[in-house]
Design a protein around this motif. Structure first.
Motif, PDB file in Angstrom:
ATOM      1  N   SER A  66       0.812  -1.216   0.000  1.00 22.86           N
ATOM      2  CA  SER A  66       0.000   0.000   0.000  1.00 22.86           C
ATOM      3  C   SER A  66       0.844   1.264   0.000  1.00 22.86           C
ATOM      4  CB  SER A  66      -0.939   0.002   1.203  1.00 22.86           C
ATOM      5  OG  SER A  66      -1.836  -1.092   1.134  1.00 22.86           O
ATOM      6  N   ALA A  67       1.949   1.262   0.717  1.00 20.93           N
ATOM      7  CA  ALA A  67       2.804   2.453   0.767  1.00 20.93           C
ATOM      8  C   ALA A  67       3.362   2.768  -0.611  1.00 20.93           C
ATOM      9  CB  ALA A  67       3.923   2.253   1.780  1.00 20.93           C
ATOM     10  N   LEU A  68       3.823   1.735  -1.309  1.00 21.56           N
ATOM     11  CA  LEU A  68       4.378   1.936  -2.648  1.00 21.56           C
ATOM     12  C   LEU A  68       3.301   2.408  -3.616  1.00 21.56           C
ATOM     13  CD1 LEU A  68       6.543   1.690  -4.843  1.00 21.56           C
ATOM     14  CD2 LEU A  68       5.974  -0.755  -5.011  1.00 21.56           C
ATOM     15  N   VAL A  69       2.148   1.761  -3.600  1.00 23.04           N
ATOM     16  CA  VAL A  69       1.077   2.135  -4.522  1.00 23.04           C
ATOM     17  C   VAL A  69       0.625   3.567  -4.269  1.00 23.04           C
ATOM     18  CG1 VAL A  69      -1.303   1.658  -5.213  1.00 23.04           C
ATOM     19  CG2 VAL A  69       0.292  -0.243  -4.856  1.00 23.04           C
ATOM     20  N   GLU A  77       0.704  11.686 -10.196  1.00 23.05           N
ATOM     21  CA  GLU A  77      -0.589  12.333 -10.419  1.00 23.05           C
ATOM     22  C   GLU A  77      -1.467  11.507 -11.370  1.00 23.05           C
ATOM     23  OE1 GLU A  77       0.820  16.116 -11.875  1.00 23.05           O
ATOM     24  OE2 GLU A  77       0.762  16.982  -9.868  1.00 23.05           O
ATOM     25  N   ILE A  78      -1.665  10.256 -10.976  1.00 25.03           N
ATOM     26  CA  ILE A  78      -2.322   9.270 -11.833  1.00 25.03           C
ATOM     27  C   ILE A  78      -3.789   9.625 -12.077  1.00 25.03           C
ATOM     28  CG2 ILE A  78      -3.054   6.853 -11.949  1.00 25.03           C
ATOM     29  CD1 ILE A  78      -0.034   7.333 -12.508  1.00 25.03           C
ATOM     30  N   GLY A 107      -4.565  -8.485  -2.723  1.00 26.86           N
ATOM     31  CA  GLY A 107      -3.861  -7.467  -3.504  1.00 26.86           C
ATOM     32  C   GLY A 107      -4.812  -6.479  -4.148  1.00 26.86           C
ATOM     33  N   THR A 108      -5.886  -6.993  -4.745  1.00 29.21           N
ATOM     34  CA  THR A 108      -6.874  -6.099  -5.361  1.00 29.21           C
ATOM     35  C   THR A 108      -7.545  -5.218  -4.314  1.00 29.21           C
ATOM     36  OG1 THR A 108      -7.289  -7.675  -7.150  1.00 29.21           O
ATOM     37  CG2 THR A 108      -8.979  -6.003  -6.754  1.00 29.21           C
ATOM     38  N   LEU A 109      -7.840  -5.764  -3.145  1.00 24.18           N
ATOM     39  CA  LEU A 109      -8.435  -4.980  -2.061  1.00 24.18           C
ATOM     40  C   LEU A 109      -7.534  -3.804  -1.678  1.00 24.18           C
ATOM     41  CD1 LEU A 109     -10.527  -4.536   0.212  1.00 24.18           C
ATOM     42  CD2 LEU A 109      -9.189  -6.148   1.595  1.00 24.18           C
ATOM     43  N   ARG A 110      -6.259  -4.076  -1.504  1.00 26.17           N
ATOM     44  CA  ARG A 110      -5.334  -3.007  -1.107  1.00 26.17           C
ATOM     45  C   ARG A 110      -5.162  -1.982  -2.226  1.00 26.17           C
ATOM     46  NH1 ARG A 110      -0.786  -6.772   1.983  1.00 26.17           N
ATOM     47  NH2 ARG A 110      -2.101  -7.238   3.812  1.00 26.17           N
ATOM     48  N   LEU A 111      -5.147  -2.454  -3.463  1.00 23.77           N
ATOM     49  CA  LEU A 111      -5.055  -1.532  -4.597  1.00 23.77           C
ATOM     50  C   LEU A 111      -6.285  -0.623  -4.650  1.00 23.77           C
ATOM     51  CD1 LEU A 111      -3.419  -0.756  -7.177  1.00 23.77           C
ATOM     52  CD2 LEU A 111      -4.762  -2.496  -8.385  1.00 23.77           C
ATOM     53  N   LEU A 112      -7.461  -1.198  -4.422  1.00 24.87           N
ATOM     54  CA  LEU A 112      -8.692  -0.412  -4.391  1.00 24.87           C
ATOM     55  C   LEU A 112      -8.656   0.632  -3.272  1.00 24.87           C
ATOM     56  CD1 LEU A 112     -11.283  -3.246  -5.020  1.00 24.87           C
ATOM     57  CD2 LEU A 112     -11.117  -1.158  -6.398  1.00 24.87           C
ATOM     58  N   ASN A 113      -8.162   0.246  -2.098  1.00 28.21           N
ATOM     59  CA  ASN A 113      -8.076   1.193  -0.991  1.00 28.21           C
ATOM     60  C   ASN A 113      -7.182   2.377  -1.348  1.00 28.21           C
ATOM     61  OD1 ASN A 113      -9.781   0.177   1.007  1.00 28.21           O
ATOM     62  ND2 ASN A 113      -8.248  -1.274   1.739  1.00 28.21           N
ATOM     63  N   CYS A 114      -6.032   2.088  -1.946  1.00 29.57           N
ATOM     64  CA  CYS A 114      -5.111   3.161  -2.333  1.00 29.57           C
ATOM     65  C   CYS A 114      -5.735   4.058  -3.399  1.00 29.57           C
ATOM     66  CB  CYS A 114      -3.797   2.569  -2.842  1.00 29.57           C
ATOM     67  SG  CYS A 114      -2.838   1.713  -1.580  1.00 29.57           S
ATOM     68  N   ALA A 115      -6.392   3.445  -4.373  1.00 25.44           N
ATOM     69  CA  ALA A 115      -7.026   4.229  -5.434  1.00 25.44           C
ATOM     70  C   ALA A 115      -8.137   5.106  -4.864  1.00 25.44           C
ATOM     71  CB  ALA A 115      -7.584   3.300  -6.503  1.00 25.44           C
ATOM     72  N   ALA A 120     -10.132  10.412  -3.675  1.00 27.92           N
ATOM     73  CA  ALA A 120     -10.832  11.310  -2.748  1.00 27.92           C
ATOM     74  C   ALA A 120     -10.090  12.633  -2.569  1.00 27.92           C
ATOM     75  CB  ALA A 120     -11.007  10.626  -1.398  1.00 27.92           C
ATOM     76  N   ARG A 121      -8.782  12.631  -2.793  1.00 29.23           N
ATOM     77  CA  ARG A 121      -7.989  13.859  -2.619  1.00 29.23           C
ATOM     78  C   ARG A 121      -7.922  14.708  -3.882  1.00 29.23           C
ATOM     79  NH1 ARG A 121      -4.623  10.259   0.591  1.00 29.23           N
ATOM     80  NH2 ARG A 121      -3.420   9.752  -1.280  1.00 29.23           N
TER      81      ARG A 121
END
Length: 356
Positions: A66-69, A77-78, A107-115, A120-121
């Motif tokens: 998660s930190a890396l993603v 600025e994806i 993995g998909t769950l953590r990717l979704l959380n990061c996205a 949101a920001r």
């Protein structure tokens, strides 16, 4: 547009990246970040000729980090995430299901959380334009009996292998993040892909390479398992179409309209090789076909109804199976060094328990 592509060193992901960076169609790509863990099927050689492109950034890492993603999403600025990252081989999932749960579900769950946090920001205009596109498989739908209508997007999920179950779970998570949090997601479910850079344990490249090396061509059971075959460059174009114009929250099935039994595929490959690279003894490569015990729980038939993506977005495959399979055979004949590196180096590293 600035893209984060996960699993981009694999077969489908690398073809998508190549197509986007070399194409002049659609919005310009100003940055494309490829995040790949480089497990057995991830191969930097797939994109070696693009390494010097100033728009291309490779990041070695896992979608579960998660930190890396989060850092990659913010730093670059994806604008959109395209998630190819997955453990994807059914036989491997039968032998060892846990890695499939770790990558495809956790993995998909953590990717979704990061996205979600990144999205949101974003300022309002960028929020509305942001997309998370999840690439999935027709195997989530289960198996079709002969003569039954092909899978549509409304078909119930009935996964029959640990791999298919893990992908079904990830599809549900993507849907849940759209409905619960409003994250603008899209999902695509594709049929069997084939084409350049395909990892050699899959049916079509395995048959091509085994034939040329004089090895047996192993066919499960009676060889009458039916799949819908989709040329990988058609798939990449479809994903780009969905990313650009797909309706948020929707699923789009992507298929090649090419239902073929496995045995017919093998015989077609043999006929092409007989013509393009004949055996020294003059015999047909079909003499190397060897029937082996069937895979446990082997699904009998998959078929994709790709009407929705054609009706709504205007996409249809450019290749027939005849044109696509000939291009594929030609590519493997022209790139023996790529296949040699995979078979000699990557399998050896895997046997030693190291990540390639």
């Amino acid at each position: 547009m600035k893209l984060l592509v996960t699993g981009g060193a694999g077969f489908i992901g690398s073809n998508f990246i190549r197509q986007r960076l070399l194409s002049r169609d659609g919005p310009a790509i100003s940055r494309l970040v490829n995040l790949d863990a480089l497990t057995y099927a991830g191969n930097p050689a797939n994109l070696a000729d693009l390494a010097s492109d100033p728009r291309y950034v490779f990041a070695h890492g896992d979608i579960g980090d998660s930190a890396l993603v989060s850092r990659l999403l913010a730093e670059h600025e994806i604008d959109a995430v395209v998630n190819f990252a997955a453990e994807s081989h059914v036989d491997r999932s039968i032998d060892s299901p846990e890695p499939f749960i770790q990558t495809n579900v956790t993995g998909t769950l953590r990717l979704l959380n990061c996205a979600k946090q990144h999205w949101a920001r974003l300022p309002a205009p960028q929020q509305s334009a942001f997309r998370f596109l999840h690439v999935s498989t027709d195997e989530v739908y289960g198996s079709l009996p002969p003569g039954a209508p092909a899978f549509t997007e409304e078909h119930n999920f009935e996964p029959n292998s640990p791999y298919a179950a893990s992908k079904a779970a990830s599809d549900h998570l993507v849907r849940a993040y759209q409905h619960t949090y409003g994250l603008p997601t899209l999902t695509t479910n594709c049929s069997n892909n084939y084409g350049p850079y395909h990892f050699p344990e899959k049916l079509i490249p395995l048959m091509i390479l085994n034939a040329l090396e004089g090895k047996p061509l192993p066919v499960y059971g009676d060889g009458q398992q039916i799949r819908d075959w989709l040329y990988v460059e058609d798939h990449a174009a479809a994903i780009w179409t969905v990313l650009q114009r797909g309706r948020v929250g929707e699923t789009y099935n992507i298929g090649g309209w090419n239902e073929k039994p496995n045995l017919e595929i093998v015989k077609t490959i043999c006929a092409l090789l007989d013509k393009k690279s004949p055996r020294a003894d003059g015999q047909s490569y079909t003499t190397q076909i060897a029937y082996v015990a069937d895979r446990p729980g082997h699904d009998r038939r998959y078929a994709i109804d790709a009407t929705k993506i054609h009706r709504e977005l205007g996409w249809k495959p450019a290749e027939t199976f005849a044109t696509g399979i000939e291009k594929t055979v030609d590519w493997y004949l022209a790139h023996p060094a790529w296949a040699t590196d995979i078979t000699a180096t990557r399998y050896a590293r895997e046997r030693l328990g190291a990540k390639a």
